[in-house]
Write an enzyme that holds these catalytic residues in place. Structure first.
Site, PDB file in Angstrom:
ATOM      1  N   ARG A   1     -15.425 -11.785   0.833  1.00  0.00           N
ATOM      2  CA  ARG A   1     -16.802 -11.314   0.598  1.00  0.00           C
ATOM      3  C   ARG A   1     -17.747 -12.466   0.259  1.00  0.00           C
ATOM      4  NH1 ARG A   1     -15.174  -5.823  -2.498  1.00  0.00           N
ATOM      5  NH2 ARG A   1     -15.269  -4.490  -0.672  1.00  0.00           N
TER       6      ARG A   1
ATOM      7  N   LYS B   1      -6.551  12.453   5.368  1.00  0.00           N
ATOM      8  CA  LYS B   1      -7.063  13.823   5.217  1.00  0.00           C
ATOM      9  C   LYS B   1      -8.258  14.146   6.093  1.00  0.00           C
ATOM     10  CE  LYS B   1      -5.723  14.424   0.433  1.00  0.00           C
ATOM     11  NZ  LYS B   1      -6.231  14.424  -0.930  1.00  0.00           N
TER      12      LYS B   1
ATOM     13  N   GLY C   1     -11.928   0.711   5.003  1.00  0.00           N
ATOM     14  CA  GLY C   1     -10.720   0.514   4.209  1.00  0.00           C
ATOM     15  C   GLY C   1      -9.473   0.127   4.967  1.00  0.00           C
TER      16      GLY C   1
ATOM     17  N   GLY D   1     -17.365   2.465   2.051  1.00  0.00           N
ATOM     18  CA  GLY D   1     -18.200   3.668   1.934  1.00  0.00           C
ATOM     19  C   GLY D   1     -19.498   3.547   2.712  1.00  0.00           C
TER      20      GLY D   1
HETATM   21  P1  AMP Z   1      -7.644   7.084   4.643  1.00  0.00           P
HETATM   22  O1  AMP Z   1      -7.923   6.334   3.366  1.00  0.00           O
HETATM   23  O2  AMP Z   1      -8.059   8.507   4.617  1.00  0.00           O
HETATM   24  O3  AMP Z   1      -8.139   6.330   5.844  1.00  0.00           O
HETATM   25  O4  AMP Z   1      -6.061   7.162   4.746  1.00  0.00           O
HETATM   26  C1  AMP Z   1      -5.255   6.044   4.872  1.00  0.00           C
HETATM   27  C2  AMP Z   1      -3.893   6.404   4.396  1.00  0.00           C
HETATM   28  O5  AMP Z   1      -3.401   7.476   5.150  1.00  0.00           O
HETATM   29  C3  AMP Z   1      -2.891   5.282   4.516  1.00  0.00           C
HETATM   30  O6  AMP Z   1      -2.499   4.865   3.239  1.00  0.00           O
HETATM   31  C4  AMP Z   1      -1.737   5.914   5.271  1.00  0.00           C
HETATM   32  O7  AMP Z   1      -0.473   5.604   4.723  1.00  0.00           O
HETATM   33  C5  AMP Z   1      -2.003   7.393   5.122  1.00  0.00           C
HETATM   34  N1  AMP Z   1      -1.381   8.173   6.202  1.00  0.00           N
HETATM   35  C6  AMP Z   1      -1.552   8.014   7.518  1.00  0.00           C
HETATM   36  N2  AMP Z   1      -0.766   8.870   8.198  1.00  0.00           N
HETATM   37  C7  AMP Z   1      -0.063   9.572   7.294  1.00  0.00           C
HETATM   38  C8  AMP Z   1       0.925  10.589   7.374  1.00  0.00           C
HETATM   39  N3  AMP Z   1       1.333  11.041   8.547  1.00  0.00           N
HETATM   40  N4  AMP Z   1       1.424  11.084   6.223  1.00  0.00           N
HETATM   41  C9  AMP Z   1       0.981  10.625   5.046  1.00  0.00           C
HETATM   42  N5  AMP Z   1       0.050   9.671   4.887  1.00  0.00           N
HETATM   43  C10 AMP Z   1      -0.457   9.144   6.005  1.00  0.00           C
END
Ligand code: AMP
Length: 420
Positions: free
Chosen positions: A35, A221, A377, A400
């Site tokens: 950064r 999610k 992220g 964000g």
């Molecule tokens: P996000 O911060 O929403 O972009 O999510 C990223 C996280 O999602 C990472 O730490 C991944 O390990 C997790 N992730 C991706 N695919 C899966 C899965 N099939 N089951 C559980 N966690 C997952």
């Protein structure tokens, strides 16, 4: 609107808001200076022109003055990277800051102490008692908003020109990121190089789109990605859904997902997104096969199965080979690509293959002339893990802020300078 390359900073004192919120270890050593490096071109240009810089940043989430979050920890690194000895003032709002700014010689730099040592930076009251009445809360909020204006006014008084190079906080209407701009005329405020690059990259993807446009949405999610998916449905030709979200869609479509991550309360939402994609003629690309595990562990036993046929006791932790191929076919034919979120639990090497395959398909498309933007992220961690960051057209520094920008929201830090 002014732009960096055309602005001559000779004889000017520039207040530059940067995002020096770098990670520190327990001995306050910087563990990743990305950064700081990212803002150096802007600071160097001002100094090379013969201007001086007053650098403002936050570090961490202090609740008041707290030595742990002092910008003094990063002062030597800033001096080293900038190539000039940077002075420091340990209160961003005191008389000393005003005096030192006023006396800054051409080519000199001053780093202010953490702006978030003052609640006014964020404009949110701190230390409100839990049992405060609604009236007390409203009064405290109003007072802090007034303090925020005062803080912005004081910071502005140090300088003759305002430069915002802190994309990471562009989604916040803070004293130093947005409110301060009100105290400068239109031709005395501008984006720094980093901020401009981030804006250009997102606008190239969302507004000046070469087609086909493919977005790859992964991560854990659906709930945290709904607004982005909804906005993207009005813009993309192909929407690839990957990562943990896959299983919410699979279950909504009647598949068996075993122990896979799933948001039961988002099944209807998944169906409505599928419907909306159809109505908008967006090619929604879902996984066909998945790499399943009998435990949430890198060393778990694994198998490949069709995505809707996961046995009880097993969970999907990455996409399978058929899906890798299906995704790669779509990606490689694309001219604009946005990647946010891994296709699986990429932190475990045994479940990083799908994300790597997607990354390599993006590399191929980029080499063939596509514009690829990676951000938010974990996607950045992914391209770093696979050593392909420099093969993407642009890797965003914003978390964000980037996500809100893609959601189609107005970012206060951007609006404050260009008016929209
Ligand atoms: P996000 O911060 O929403 O972009 O999510 C990223 C996280 O999602 C990472 O730490 C991944 O390990 C997790 N992730 C991706 N695919 C899966 C899965 N099939 N089951 C559980 N966690 C997952």
């Amino acid at each position: 609107m002014q732009i960096m390359d055309n602005f001559n900073f000779a004889g000017q004192r520039a207040f530059v808001r940067v995002d020096f919120n770098v990670p520190l270890d327990e001995k306050f050593n910087i563990t990743d200076d990305t950064r700081i490096r990212a803002a150096i071109p802007t600071l160097k240009k001002i100094i090379a022109d013969g201007g001086s810089v007053i650098i403002g940043s936050h570090l961490g989430r202090p609740k008041g003055v707290d030595a742990k979050f002092s910008l003094q920890h990063i002062l030597p690194r800033v001096s080293e990277l900038l190539g000039v000895k940077v002075e420091f003032v340990n209160d961003c709002l005191g008389q000393e800051a005003a005096d030192k700014s006023a006396k800054l010689q051409s080519g000199h730099a001053l780093l202010l102490e953490n702006l978030r040592f003052y609640a006014a930076e964020e404009g949110k009251p701190r230390g409100l008692k839990e049992d405060a009445s609604d009236e007390e809360k409203a009064a405290a909020k109003k007072a802090e908003k007034a303090n925020q204006k005062e803080m912005a006014k004081q910071l502005a008084s140090y300088a003759t020109v305002y430069v915002n190079d802190a994309f990471g906080t562009a989604h916040r209407a803070h004293a130093s990121t947005a409110i301060i701009a009100d105290y400068f005329d239109t031709d005395r405020k501008l984006f720094g190089y980093l901020m401009q690059k981030e804006i250009d990259a997102v606008e190239k993807v969302l507004k000046d789109t070469a087609r086909p446009f493919t977005a790859i949405m992964g991560g854990s999610k659906v709930s945290s990605k709904i607004d982005i998916i909804e906005n993207l449905l009005t813009k993309v030709d192909n929407l690839i859904i990957a990562g943990g979200m896959t299983y919410t869609f699979t279950k909504a479509l009647g598949g068996k997902i075993g122990n896979s991550i799933c948001e039961e309360d988002k099944l209807d939402l998944a169906l409505s997104l599928i419907q909306r994609a159809k109505e908008r003629r967006v090619n929604l690309v879902l996984a066909e096969d998945t790499k399943i595990a009998d435990a949430f562990s890198n060393d778990a036993n694994t198998r490949f199965v069709p995505v809707g046929e996961i046995p009880a006791g097993w969970e999907g932790l990455d996409i399978g080979p058929d899906t890798e191929k299906k995704f790669a076919d779509v990606i490689e034919k694309s001219k604009t690509i946005l990647w946010n979120g891994p296709t699986g639990v990429f932190e475990f090497d045994n479940f990083a293959g799908g994300s790597k395959a997607v990354g390599m398909a993006i590399v191929k498309a980029t080499e063939n002339g596509a514009f690829s933007l990676v951000g938010g992220g974990d996607s950045v961690a992914c391209v770093n893990k696979f050593g392909i960051a420099d093969k993407m057209s642009y890797v965003s520094t914003g978390g964000g802020a980037l996500l809100e920008f893609i959601e189609g929201k107005e970012l206060p830090g951007i609006k404050a300078i260009r008016g929209y």
